[in-house]
Design a protein around this motif. Sequence first.
Motif, PDB file in Angstrom:
ATOM      1  N   GLU A 237      -0.708 -38.413  14.741  1.00 39.68           N
ATOM      2  CA  GLU A 237      -1.180 -38.953  16.008  1.00 39.68           C
ATOM      3  C   GLU A 237      -2.710 -38.988  16.001  1.00 39.68           C
ATOM      4  O   GLU A 237      -3.336 -38.113  15.402  1.00 39.68           O
ATOM      5  CB  GLU A 237      -0.730 -38.039  17.145  1.00 39.68           C
ATOM      6  CG  GLU A 237       0.767 -37.994  17.351  1.00 39.68           C
ATOM      7  CD  GLU A 237       1.272 -39.329  17.852  1.00 39.68           C
ATOM      8  OE1 GLU A 237       0.669 -39.855  18.806  1.00 39.68           O
ATOM      9  OE2 GLU A 237       2.240 -39.864  17.274  1.00 39.68           O
ATOM     10  N   PRO A 238      -3.306 -39.963  16.714  1.00 43.57           N
ATOM     11  CA  PRO A 238      -4.784 -40.000  16.765  1.00 43.57           C
ATOM     12  C   PRO A 238      -5.403 -38.691  17.245  1.00 43.57           C
ATOM     13  O   PRO A 238      -6.417 -38.263  16.717  1.00 43.57           O
ATOM     14  CB  PRO A 238      -5.064 -41.129  17.762  1.00 43.57           C
ATOM     15  CG  PRO A 238      -3.879 -42.009  17.671  1.00 43.57           C
ATOM     16  CD  PRO A 238      -2.707 -41.122  17.373  1.00 43.57           C
ATOM     17  N   ASN A 239      -4.769 -38.034  18.218  1.00 45.89           N
ATOM     18  CA  ASN A 239      -5.345 -36.786  18.723  1.00 45.89           C
ATOM     19  C   ASN A 239      -5.375 -35.716  17.624  1.00 45.89           C
ATOM     20  O   ASN A 239      -6.358 -34.989  17.464  1.00 45.89           O
ATOM     21  CB  ASN A 239      -4.556 -36.292  19.931  1.00 45.89           C
ATOM     22  CG  ASN A 239      -5.193 -35.068  20.555  1.00 45.89           C
ATOM     23  OD1 ASN A 239      -6.417 -34.950  20.620  1.00 45.89           O
ATOM     24  ND2 ASN A 239      -4.366 -34.122  20.987  1.00 45.89           N
ATOM     25  N   PHE A 240      -4.295 -35.651  16.844  1.00 42.73           N
ATOM     26  CA  PHE A 240      -4.276 -34.674  15.748  1.00 42.73           C
ATOM     27  C   PHE A 240      -5.282 -35.069  14.668  1.00 42.73           C
ATOM     28  O   PHE A 240      -5.937 -34.203  14.073  1.00 42.73           O
ATOM     29  CB  PHE A 240      -2.869 -34.558  15.164  1.00 42.73           C
ATOM     30  CG  PHE A 240      -2.750 -33.442  14.161  1.00 42.73           C
ATOM     31  CD1 PHE A 240      -2.825 -32.126  14.562  1.00 42.73           C
ATOM     32  CD2 PHE A 240      -2.589 -33.706  12.803  1.00 42.73           C
ATOM     33  CE1 PHE A 240      -2.731 -31.091  13.644  1.00 42.73           C
ATOM     34  CE2 PHE A 240      -2.508 -32.683  11.878  1.00 42.73           C
ATOM     35  CZ  PHE A 240      -2.575 -31.374  12.312  1.00 42.73           C
ATOM     36  N   PHE A 241      -5.429 -36.378  14.443  1.00 46.88           N
ATOM     37  CA  PHE A 241      -6.435 -36.858  13.487  1.00 46.88           C
ATOM     38  C   PHE A 241      -7.824 -36.357  13.900  1.00 46.88           C
ATOM     39  O   PHE A 241      -8.593 -35.859  13.072  1.00 46.88           O
ATOM     40  CB  PHE A 241      -6.406 -38.389  13.435  1.00 46.88           C
ATOM     41  CG  PHE A 241      -7.365 -38.977  12.443  1.00 46.88           C
ATOM     42  CD1 PHE A 241      -6.963 -39.230  11.138  1.00 46.88           C
ATOM     43  CD2 PHE A 241      -8.671 -39.282  12.794  1.00 46.88           C
ATOM     44  CE1 PHE A 241      -7.840 -39.766  10.215  1.00 46.88           C
ATOM     45  CE2 PHE A 241      -9.560 -39.811  11.869  1.00 46.88           C
ATOM     46  CZ  PHE A 241      -9.139 -40.059  10.580  1.00 46.88           C
TER      47      PHE A 241
END
Lengths: 171, 532
Positions: free
Chosen positions: B72-76
């Motif tokens: 996910e972008p947030n985890f990225f």
Amino acid sequence: MKTHNKLVKRLLLASVLMFAFAFALVPLYDVFCEVTGLNGKPSLQPAEVSAEVVSERLIDVSFLTHIQGEAPFTVEAEPTVITVKPGEMNHVTFTAKNVSGQNRAMQAVPSVSPGLAAQHLHKVECFCFNQQAILAGEQAELTLLFYLDNELPAEIEELTLSYAVFDISGS
Amino acid sequence: MTDSVDNNQEPGEPKSADKSYAAGVKRWLYTTNHKDIGTLYLGFSLLMLLIGGSMAMVIRAELFQPGLQLIEPNFFNQMTTVHGLIMVFGAVMPAFVGLANWMIPLMIGAPDMALPRMNNWSFWILPFAFTMLLSSLFMPGGGPNFGWTFYAPLSTTYSNNNTALFVFSVHIMGISSIMGAINVIVTIINLRAPGMTWMKMPMFVWTWFITAFLLIAVMPVLAGTVTMVLTDKYFGTSFFNAAGGGDPVMFQHIFWFFGHPEVYIMILPAFGIISTIIPAFSRKKLFGYHSMVYATASIALLSFIVWAHHMFTTGMPLAAELFFMYSTMLISVPTGVKVFNWVATMWRGSISFEVPMLFAVAFIVLFTIGGFSGLMLAITPADFQYHDTYFVVAHFHYVLVTGALFSIMAGVYFWLPKWTGFMFDIRLAKTHFWLSLVSVNVLFFPMHFVGLAGMPRRIPDYALQFADFNAIISLGGFAFGLSQLLFVWAVIKCFKGGDTVPDKVWDGAEGLEWQVASPAPYHTFSTPPEVK
């Protein structure tokens, strides 16, 4: 060991002073911006009414408003661009509306671009000097009374006064 | 003076009386020995390199193809943030502190660091800091996702509630660094052997001495910055909140007032290592020792007046843009002095290419590439194109990976035989070097191109036109990551055994550290050596 202690104390003191210096940078930053006029921050103290000679230069002043985050307001200047002469008093009305169902307080934070123009823009009256409480669904007329002084650098022919509008209810 | 100075049995010396140490893990928990603590720091930093490196692998795997595949972008964003924090504060800085602990007392003829108990503390608080930081990744809301630079309002208004863990872990890292720096300064000022005058000190000691002052000057400012973020987020202050009269741009000024000296903290000790290794394998004295010392000091002083070159696009007036552009360019003068001095040291030397020398020569070439891209970034009008693109990513990875990290590996290979008493597996180490050298350039060089073409940094997805280069970069990344396992293997193997080495491991090496036995005894220089 004695020589160690003296040196360690000095170095610890230096660390503590540098920690304090980080916080001292906050007021220093404001003072520096105010003295040099570098940051586009206009003064938040009311100025005296213009006593300057009205010059023949024509400067376009635009007004922008940015609603920050989820702040439930609309704020608009009418008109959004005016042409002014340095030294002359100008009156602009902003219309602010609380679009939420609750009573709210807003704070507008001004900024001038180009930054160097900020110290030549004098506000006699501005809604940004205070918080503005607006009742639920109500509309308010906000006043801005300002003038430009004659020291405004010659290369500046247009400038923008921008307001970032924050919802500060409850803080 | 080639015979070993082993003063373990010296009677009447309180230091050498307690040469036995506690068994098992207690040895490491209670140790106040500079060699043990140096080993702890280096081991910890290697662990952090592997953890931060695996995060880089996650990043490169996601960027292998355009679109969102794996995370996910947030985890990225959490990966880019924590990768940066781990590598800066967990890998590079502790590795240099570890080398300082091991080598400074040996180089200046001191029995230990000046403040051994504080030394124990400054290491043992670090694992807690990084446990806190890493554990936040597994908590609801996740870890910090605002970039290692934690710009307000990303870290204040828009961050999750685990930000407090980030703040406190940075506090602990800061305290650890400050204690380490105090220890280095006191050791160097008070414990030099008789005859070791300032201008006879080895370059590694000089560069660390100056670095320690930088640490004391700016780590407290970082602590202050994270404290302001903490109070802005949790206690309603408005340091960086315009609604309350603060200024988010001020965050960047305060942060980079710390941040720019910080990049020299991560490269000055590297200069010291390279200045030690190049003369040893060129069999010549370091060219321009005095100018090296003055250049190091100039770089350190200049680092305090260039911070806003990280902020050219924040709308500063022309006068400030010009000031920070010229002052930044000025730094390339002392840095150039150093590069030319290294080259002049090699000039007409009797050079041999042992593994530490290979890393050192690669450092000179590749660090200079990073220096040049830094000079390009310093040009204000051009910076508007480069700002926040992969060009910046390429720049700081050239100076931090092929710069700082390569110098650390050069230093480890240089001193590892002295630490263990065994020569490392040379074939294995050379394989590690060549694989690293090729893959690191496949990894970072194309980043210049995608950056110039406009690919922004810190994004999990990108425009299709960047796809091919990103695939190449990712392959280089995986190869570089895997190559480091060879390094781990080479180090472990060297601890386990190998060909025994003489006291003076490298025939061209100079310095007191080569006068003690190999492996270096638990206590050395209980009686100070005489330096002529």
